[in-house]
Design an enzyme around this catalytic site. Structure first.
Site, PDB file in Angstrom:
ATOM      1  N   GLY A 378      17.907  19.107 -40.624  1.00  0.00           N
ATOM      2  CA  GLY A 378      18.231  20.516 -40.772  1.00  0.00           C
ATOM      3  C   GLY A 378      18.822  20.813 -42.133  1.00  0.00           C
ATOM      4  N   PRO A 379      19.027  22.084 -42.439  1.00  0.00           N
ATOM      5  CG  PRO A 379      18.618  24.346 -42.564  1.00  0.00           C
ATOM      6  CD  PRO A 379      18.716  23.234 -41.584  1.00  0.00           C
ATOM      7  N   GLY A 381      24.978  21.928 -44.246  1.00  0.00           N
ATOM      8  CA  GLY A 381      26.053  22.749 -43.700  1.00  0.00           C
ATOM      9  C   GLY A 381      25.859  23.185 -42.275  1.00  0.00           C
ATOM     10  N   GLY A 383      26.145  21.118 -39.629  1.00  0.00           N
ATOM     11  CA  GLY A 383      26.972  20.332 -38.714  1.00  0.00           C
ATOM     12  C   GLY A 383      26.369  19.009 -38.279  1.00  0.00           C
ATOM     13  CE  LYS A 384      21.691  17.509 -41.862  1.00  0.00           C
ATOM     14  NZ  LYS A 384      22.125  18.778 -42.448  1.00  0.00           N
ATOM     15  CB  SER A 701       3.574  29.168 -44.360  1.00  0.00           C
ATOM     16  OG  SER A 701       4.635  29.114 -45.282  1.00  0.00           O
ATOM     17  CE  LYS A 744       8.025  29.335 -42.731  1.00  0.00           C
ATOM     18  NZ  LYS A 744       6.560  29.184 -42.767  1.00  0.00           N
TER      19      LYS A 744
END
Length: 818
Positions: A378-379, A381, A383-384, A701, A744
């Site tokens: 994931g992006p 920040g 929380g990973k 896309s 998105k």
């Protein structure tokens, strides 16, 4: 200095006089022709007694001729030692007339002869060359006079020779006394030169030189030899002292051992070995590991204490004994309690939390089950990493984190072999030692940032550790022992999976972290970020208060991100400024409202709302997915007079350029249906631009977005400002599915978009969208480009292309957060 007794002096003087008399008696009786004995590798000087081995035919013939006569012959050195049958030109022209003292025959046929040098002789003429050399010579005697300069040279050489003899200790006392008693300069030089190690060419120069030059040459040689001998003596003294010290220490240690044995005590080395043996027995090691440890301990026991290898063995044993071979923590199998801990630490992230709870349920029913290998993608920040810590707390396990960003060396993962100086195990074994248990939660952070170079591929080294079928016997290069990683719960994190090798990706169970929506950010800020920053900045709840409107204003107009890192920074900035006001006494309580946020954070950084303020021609809003999460972009298209050239700008990748070409081909094919002339490309150039130009962009896309912008520019119809779209286009106008659907859609919601056009095949992903987001958006699922144009373009469908298409496309373009 060697002392000379009076009777010794008189004895040497008498010997010297007798030798001088023998020389004088010899000279008048010399025959006119003398045989020559060529010498290899040596030069005989006058007054020198030396044994020689004679074996060459010519030399034997010359020796027999001398023995048949007056037992006198001329000894001359060869210029080259490797010549077995030298000619006249291969011999030096000056030699020494020698008297044969003794002759004997060896068992191998070689004749051993002892000769004594008498006087120098120069070859005047070769009388014969076979069967031996016979020459006529001219005697060269040294002058007897001793001027002051020569007297000074003699004294200097005598003093140097005395020092040399004392240092070398290889000169017989009789020979030393004979040289010290020499009164003639030439004789002194010849006697001293006999006892100095000289090369053949140097000794020949001594033979050929006049007495003065001879003494000067010997003075320089003696100075050099004395310096060498003094240096040798210093080295020998130093070595002897070290040996004496080592021997002394050895004897003292042996005495200490004997005393300790008498007292029933143990020495330090024995105590160390016994301590290791005791720790090995108590460590509950696997059988193979225990055998290896005992083997290394036996090697250590036999080694001398100061050997460098002993340090390597000690370090190896320490690593074996420090690893948790059988130590484990008990899992918290209370599923409700574990879920409460996860909810307490993080808001949202339901999929990751459900996976952990599922693992706990399986663990409770099947205790021997294998641990999962998860990959949080994931992006930044979102929380990973912090969720990994929370998982360890919920499970009641130890937590270890290893950052793999920038790691390029395979040995960083698997360790170095013990043959290298300073070798250590790899990151995985080091992490297991840090954890102290064999079932920790082990986080491998930033797995997508692994590098590769000539030192190996670290991602390939991870294949064994992250494969549940193989990691029961993970082998580290340093340990060279199988280590069981089956009970370790590995969690990897990444921003994108594109850079992770397929073989490694196949071993990971991917859990995607999408970006937070506004309500989630508001809840996270209220429940987690604000209390954290109050504590870190020394504030209390009565010092500062945020209104809901001000917090949403910060989220909307001061941050544009998928995670909450920048939001936390902005809250921290407000808290610091309030802390300063409180500390300076300017205020006791501050309320942050929408009206005074700018006093703490300055002007707004982003504009919240639709991507565009007005409907425009040739500008369509698209949706993209990057490492930072979802975002919106604007695709601009315009037509200018030309010959049909397509220009693409905005730092587009190859895939995106191909999408633009496919979109243009589709529009050309549908030009008549759009009410335009299908030959417009022969009269106009097409320019497609995707701001911001400094940010690289790629992917298929944006195909329908480019086609919509081109259709708008061609027909002169406006594109609705509240519509955003994403989808890949084909030449036939079919719309293909895309990835990053949730990210998105969240980006469209964040930007204030009302209508989202997406491929029909992505309708199944709608379940991932939060309910409050779905309420505020209208989704249009399309299968063909004609459906897109129908929804996106404003009134006027079917109008012909403008003779002068608009080129001034005014709009406000937010920068892409890359």
């Amino acid at each position: 200095m060697m002392e000379q007794k009076p009777e010794q002096k008189s004895e040497h003087k008498s010997e010297q006089k007798s030798e001088q008399k023998r020389e004088q008696d010899l000279q008048p009786t010399l025959p006119e022709a003398l045989p020559i004995l060529p010498l290899k590798g040596t030069v005989v000087l006058p007054f020198m007694v030396v044994p020689l081995g004679v074996g060459r035919p010519k030399s034997l013939a010359a020796l027999e001729a001398a023995l048949a006569g007056d037992r006198v012959l001329l000894l001359v050195a060869q210029k080259q030692d490797d010549l077995e049958d030298p000619g006249p030109d291969d011999l030096y022209r000056l030699g020494t007339v020698c008297k044969i003292l003794q002759v004997g025959k060896q068992a191998d046929g070689t004749v051993q002869v002892v000769v004594e040098g008498v006087v120098r002789g120069a070859i005047a003429e070769f009388l014969q060359t076979a069967p031996f050399f016979q020459v006529r010579i001219t005697l060269r005697t040294d002058p007897k006079d001793k001027p002051l300069e020569i007297e000074a040279l003699m004294r200097g050489v005598t003093s140097q020779f005395e020092r040399y003899a004392r240092l070398s200790r290889s000169i017989a006392p009789e020979a030393f006394m004979l040289a010290m008693s020499a009164e003639e300069p030439g004789r002194l030089a010849d006697l001293v030169a006999q006892h100095i190690q000289l090369r053949v060419d140097e000794r020949q120069r001594v033979l050929e030189a006049a007495p003065k030059e001879r003494l000067e040459m010997l003075s320089g040689i003696l100075t050099k030899e004395i310096n060498i001998l003094e240096l040798e003596r210093k080295i020998q003294n130093r070595v002897r002292k070290q040996m004496e010290k080592s021997q002394r220490e050895y004897f003292l240690k042996e005495q200490i051992k004997a005393i300790q044995q008498e007292l029933g005590e143990k020495d330090e080395r024995t105590a160390e070995v016994d301590d290791y043996r005791k720790r090995i027995e108590e460590a509950d090691l696997p059988e193979k590991v225990k055998e290896k440890a005992v083997e290394e301990l036996s090697r250590l026991e036999k080694m001398p204490p100061m050997v460098a290898e002993a340090v390597v063995v000690r370090t190896y044993l320490d690593w074996i004994l420090a690893l948790p071979w059988s130590t484990r923590t008990d899992d918290r199998l209370d599923i409700k309690a574990a879920r409460a801990i996860l909810d307490e630490d993080h808001y949202g992230l339901e999929k990751a939390k459900d996976r952990v709870v599922e693992y706990l349920a399986v663990r409770k029913l099947a205790p021997e089950s294998k641990a999962p290998i998860l990959c949080f993608v994931g992006p930044p920040g979102t929380g990973k990493t912090s969720l990994g810590k929370s998982l360890a707390r919920a499970l009641g396990r130890k937590f270890v984190r290893v950052s793999l960003g920038g790691v390029r060396d395979e040995a960083e993962v698997r360790g170095h072999r013990r043959t290298y100086v300073g070798a250590l195990p790899g990151r995985i074994i080091q992490g297991m030692r840090t954890a102290g248990s064999k079932n920790p939660v082990f986080m491998l952070d930033e797995i997508d940032k692994l590098g590769i170079d000539f030192r190996g591929d670290p991602s390939a080294a991870l294949l064994e550790a992250l494969d549940p079928e193989q990691n029961n016997s993970f082998s580290d290069h340093y340990l060279e022992l199988p280590f069981d990683l089956r009970e370790v719960m590995f969690i990897t994190t990444a921003n994108i999976l594109d850079t992770v090798p397929p073989a490694l990706r196949d071993r990971l169970e991917v859990i995607r972290f999408s970006g937070y929506i506004e309500d989630e950010k508001h809840h996270i800020a209220t429940e987690f970020l604000i209390p954290k920053q109050l504590k870190e900045n020394g504030l209390k709840s009565e010092h500062i208060a945020f209104t809901d409107e001000s917090l949403r204003h910060v989220i909307r107009q001061y941050t544009r991100e998928a995670g909450v890192r920048n939001l936390e920074r902005e809250i921290a900035t407000i808290c610091r400024k309030v802390a300063r006001e409180v500390a300076e006494g300017d205020a006791t309580s501050v309320k942050v409202t929408i009206q005074n946020v700018h006093k703490f954070l300055g002007p707004t950084k982003f504009h919240y709302g639709s991507a565009g303020k007005i409907d425009e021609v040739g500008a369509a809003t698209g949706l993209v997915f990057t490492e930072q999460g979802g975002d919106i972009i604007t695709v601009e298209a315009t037509l200018v007079k030309g010959d049909g050239k397509l220009t693409l700008t905005g730092q587009l990748g190859d895939v995106m350029k191909e999408s633009a070409q496919a979109a243009l081909s589709y529009i050309r094919g549908r030009a008549l249906a759009l009410g335009a002339d299908d030959s417009f490309t022969s009269r106009y150039d097409v320019h497609v631009h995707v701001p911001a130009g400094a940010v690289p962009k790629d992917g298929p896309s944006a195909g329908i977005t480019m086609a919509t912008a081109l259709a708008s520019a061609l027909t002169g119809r406006h594109v609705r400002k509240d519509v955003a779209m994403t989808g890949e286009i084909t030449l036939r106008g079919n719309v293909l599915p895309i990835g990053g659907f949730k990210e998105k859609v969240v980006a469209a919601h964040r930007a204030g978009i009302k209508i989202v056009i997406v491929p029909k095949e992505n309708e199944k992903d709608l379940v991932e969208i939060p309910a409050n987001v779905k309420k505020k958006l209208r989704f249009i699922f399309v299968e063909h480009m004609d459906q897109v144009l129908k929804e996106a373009l404003g009134p006027g469908f079917g109008l012909p292309v403008l003779s002068h298409p608009p080129t001034d496309l005014r709009r406000s373009q937010p920068s892409i957060q890359a």
